[in-house]
Design a protein around this motif. Structure first.
Motif, PDB file in Angstrom:
ATOM      1  N   GLY A  27       0.724  -1.230   0.119  1.00  0.00           N
ATOM      2  CA  GLY A  27       0.048  -0.032   0.052  1.00  0.00           C
ATOM      3  C   GLY A  27       0.797   1.369   0.105  1.00  0.00           C
ATOM      4  O   GLY A  27       2.038   1.150  -0.346  1.00  0.00           O
ATOM      5  N   LYS A  28       0.367   2.373   0.412  1.00  0.00           N
ATOM      6  CA  LYS A  28       1.059   3.684   0.224  1.00  0.00           C
ATOM      7  C   LYS A  28       0.744   4.576   1.390  1.00  0.00           C
ATOM      8  O   LYS A  28      -0.465   4.510   1.694  1.00  0.00           O
ATOM      9  CB  LYS A  28       0.531   4.502  -1.122  1.00  0.00           C
ATOM     10  CG  LYS A  28       1.063   3.824  -2.440  1.00  0.00           C
ATOM     11  CD  LYS A  28       0.498   4.733  -3.516  1.00  0.00           C
ATOM     12  CE  LYS A  28       0.950   4.336  -4.880  1.00  0.00           C
ATOM     13  NZ  LYS A  28       0.494   4.902  -5.968  1.00  0.00           N
ATOM     14  N   VAL A  29       1.567   5.191   2.034  1.00  0.00           N
ATOM     15  CA  VAL A  29       1.477   5.937   3.303  1.00  0.00           C
ATOM     16  C   VAL A  29       0.851   7.324   2.828  1.00  0.00           C
ATOM     17  O   VAL A  29       0.821   7.503   1.439  1.00  0.00           O
ATOM     18  CB  VAL A  29       2.544   6.222   3.939  1.00  0.00           C
ATOM     19  CG1 VAL A  29       3.501   5.074   4.517  1.00  0.00           C
ATOM     20  CG2 VAL A  29       3.962   6.850   3.111  1.00  0.00           C
ATOM     21  N   VAL A  39       6.537   8.273   8.176  1.00  0.00           N
ATOM     22  CA  VAL A  39       6.332   7.285   8.963  1.00  0.00           C
ATOM     23  C   VAL A  39       6.687   5.734   8.343  1.00  0.00           C
ATOM     24  O   VAL A  39       6.574   5.567   7.149  1.00  0.00           O
ATOM     25  CB  VAL A  39       4.840   7.174   9.308  1.00  0.00           C
ATOM     26  CG1 VAL A  39       4.705   5.879  10.304  1.00  0.00           C
ATOM     27  CG2 VAL A  39       4.343   8.494  10.083  1.00  0.00           C
ATOM     28  N   ASP A  40       7.441   5.088   9.297  1.00  0.00           N
ATOM     29  CA  ASP A  40       7.914   3.747   8.773  1.00  0.00           C
ATOM     30  C   ASP A  40       6.945   2.749   8.245  1.00  0.00           C
ATOM     31  O   ASP A  40       6.049   2.304   9.151  1.00  0.00           O
ATOM     32  CB  ASP A  40       8.851   3.079   9.781  1.00  0.00           C
ATOM     33  CG  ASP A  40       9.489   1.740   9.424  1.00  0.00           C
ATOM     34  OD1 ASP A  40       9.205   1.220   8.528  1.00  0.00           O
ATOM     35  OD2 ASP A  40      10.216   1.195  10.227  1.00  0.00           O
ATOM     36  N   TRP A 283      -2.963  -1.076  13.451  1.00  0.00           N
ATOM     37  CA  TRP A 283      -2.202   0.027  12.922  1.00  0.00           C
ATOM     38  C   TRP A 283      -1.327  -0.307  12.080  1.00  0.00           C
ATOM     39  O   TRP A 283      -0.389  -1.291  12.321  1.00  0.00           O
ATOM     40  CB  TRP A 283      -1.560   0.850  14.017  1.00  0.00           C
ATOM     41  CG  TRP A 283      -0.639   1.918  13.306  1.00  0.00           C
ATOM     42  CD1 TRP A 283      -0.850   2.963  12.371  1.00  0.00           C
ATOM     43  CD2 TRP A 283       0.804   2.129  13.922  1.00  0.00           C
ATOM     44  NE1 TRP A 283       0.247   3.469  12.138  1.00  0.00           N
ATOM     45  CE2 TRP A 283       1.287   3.081  13.002  1.00  0.00           C
ATOM     46  CE3 TRP A 283       1.463   1.561  14.849  1.00  0.00           C
ATOM     47  CZ2 TRP A 283       2.596   3.630  13.175  1.00  0.00           C
ATOM     48  CZ3 TRP A 283       2.850   2.010  14.735  1.00  0.00           C
ATOM     49  CH2 TRP A 283       3.304   3.172  13.964  1.00  0.00           C
ATOM     50  N   SER A 284      -1.257  -0.209  10.617  1.00  0.00           N
ATOM     51  CA  SER A 284      -0.196  -0.376   9.763  1.00  0.00           C
ATOM     52  C   SER A 284      -0.239   0.713   8.883  1.00  0.00           C
ATOM     53  O   SER A 284      -1.353   1.075   8.092  1.00  0.00           O
ATOM     54  CB  SER A 284      -0.448  -1.680   9.159  1.00  0.00           C
ATOM     55  OG  SER A 284       0.758  -1.917   8.033  1.00  0.00           O
ATOM     56  N   PRO A 285       0.760   1.556   8.340  1.00  0.00           N
ATOM     57  CA  PRO A 285       0.576   2.858   7.766  1.00  0.00           C
ATOM     58  C   PRO A 285       0.332   2.674   6.284  1.00  0.00           C
ATOM     59  O   PRO A 285      -0.171   3.760   5.458  1.00  0.00           O
ATOM     60  CB  PRO A 285       2.027   3.518   7.899  1.00  0.00           C
ATOM     61  CG  PRO A 285       2.647   2.924   8.981  1.00  0.00           C
ATOM     62  CD  PRO A 285       2.055   1.606   9.297  1.00  0.00           C
ATOM     63  N   GLY A 286       0.710   1.507   5.669  1.00  0.00           N
ATOM     64  CA  GLY A 286       0.340   1.385   4.314  1.00  0.00           C
ATOM     65  C   GLY A 286      -1.215   1.364   3.773  1.00  0.00           C
ATOM     66  O   GLY A 286      -1.847   0.429   4.462  1.00  0.00           O
TER      67      GLY A 286
END
Length: 313
Positions: A27-29, A39-40, A283-286
């Motif tokens: 995915g994309k942040v 963010v990592d 929580w996962s930024p992608g």
């Protein structure tokens, strides 16, 4: 709604984390907000908080992240407490079927947003929370709500993220000016935006956010502290809006795959409510194309498969 017989919840959480771990970084942040772009993308946490207040966690569950649009759930509760059913004169209750920051729909429908969980609707909600007060008071009310509901005084606003959002906030400014042009903001546009950017920049961990959402799983009453921030009827209505509108034009797919009320944020968090059982935060930024955490949604799908949790049982 109950756990499947003989299910070990700790094992189920660990299995859900493992099922989605391979998708970390996909995915994309949210690169359009500079502070979030840094963010990592490999971060990934999950927390489940049960009726007893026990937290079952895996991964980066204790690292704070920007909750972004998940804040809309709690601002909606504050607005309903403040002006009650009058809110629905200004905001609808239907899924949008459009992107979270759509301007076209707002113009066509004469300044009344489809629901309170898209950006335009959330701006109207924030305006209602400000009322005759100030943006600072509205943000303080949100933080007080989250600290009380989460039984944790450490919830704060990330000022760097708030500034970054304001600097990159042209689309939200456009939405706010559309609302104002149609008479659907009572306060100055920049006052509403000031509160809105700061509410979205609230920083919480999966553990904190799952705990703060626990009362929504029990008709508005925290089963641990017995505090009741909202009435049972308002809690049920908020849950219904999370189910139908909590993921923008991805809401139907989320309901199909996960089957729980939920609210995503472009910081990569998802809050999911299991009525009568628990509150869950991943929580996962992608993000996927609709702005929902890609790995987070996979983890929730795996969790409900292991536990049998669904509102459609």
């Amino acid at each position: 709604m109950m756990l499947k017989r003989d299910v070990d919840l700790k094992a189920a959480v660990e299995a859900a984390w493992a099922a989605a771990a391979a998708h970390r970084g996909e995915g994309k942040v949210a690169s359009y907000i500079p502070a979030l772009a840094r963010v990592d993308p490999m971060k990934f946490g999950i927390a489940v908080v049960t009726r007893s207040g026990e937290a079952i966690v895996a991964g980066d569950a204790d690292e704070a992240f920007s909750i972004q649009s998940i804040s809309k759930v709690f601002m909606l509760a504050l607005a309903l407490n403040r002006i009650q059913a009058m809110l629905w004169e200004r905001v609808g209750r239907e899924p949008s079927g459009s992107a979270f920051n759509s301007i076209v729909q707002l113009e066509v429908e004469k300044g009344k947003p489809r629901n309170p969980l898209i950006n335009a609707g959330a701006l109207a909600v924030t305006d209602a929370v400000i009322g005759d007060g100030s943006p600072d008071e509205a943000v303080a009310a949100l933080l007080d709500y989250l600290r009380s509901a989460g039984d944790d005084g450490a919830v704060l606003t990330d000022d760097e993220v708030a500034t970054s959002e304001s600097e990159a906030g042209a689309r939200n400014r456009s939405l706010a000016y559309f609302l104002s042009a149609f008479g659907n903001l009572r306060n100055p546009v920049e006052d509403v935006l000031s509160a809105y950017f700061r509410q979205c920049a609230t920083a919480m961990s999966c553990r904190q956010l799952a705990r703060a959402g626990l009362h929504l799983a029990f008709d508005g009453r925290d089963p641990v502290t017995e505090r009741a921030p909202i009435t049972p009827s308002r809690s049920r209505r908020i849950n219904s809006l999370m189910l139908t509108c909590g993921h923008y034009d991805n809401s139907g797919d989320f309901a199909f795959r996960v089957g729980l009320p939920g609210k995503s944020g472009v910081g990569g968090g998802i809050l999911a409510i299991v009525p009568g059982e628990a509150s869950v935060c991943v929580w996962s930024p992608g993000l996927n194309a609709a702005g929902t955490s890609l790995a987070g949604a996979i983890a929730l799908e795996a969790l409900v498969e292991r536990t049998g949790w669904t509102v459609f049982a």
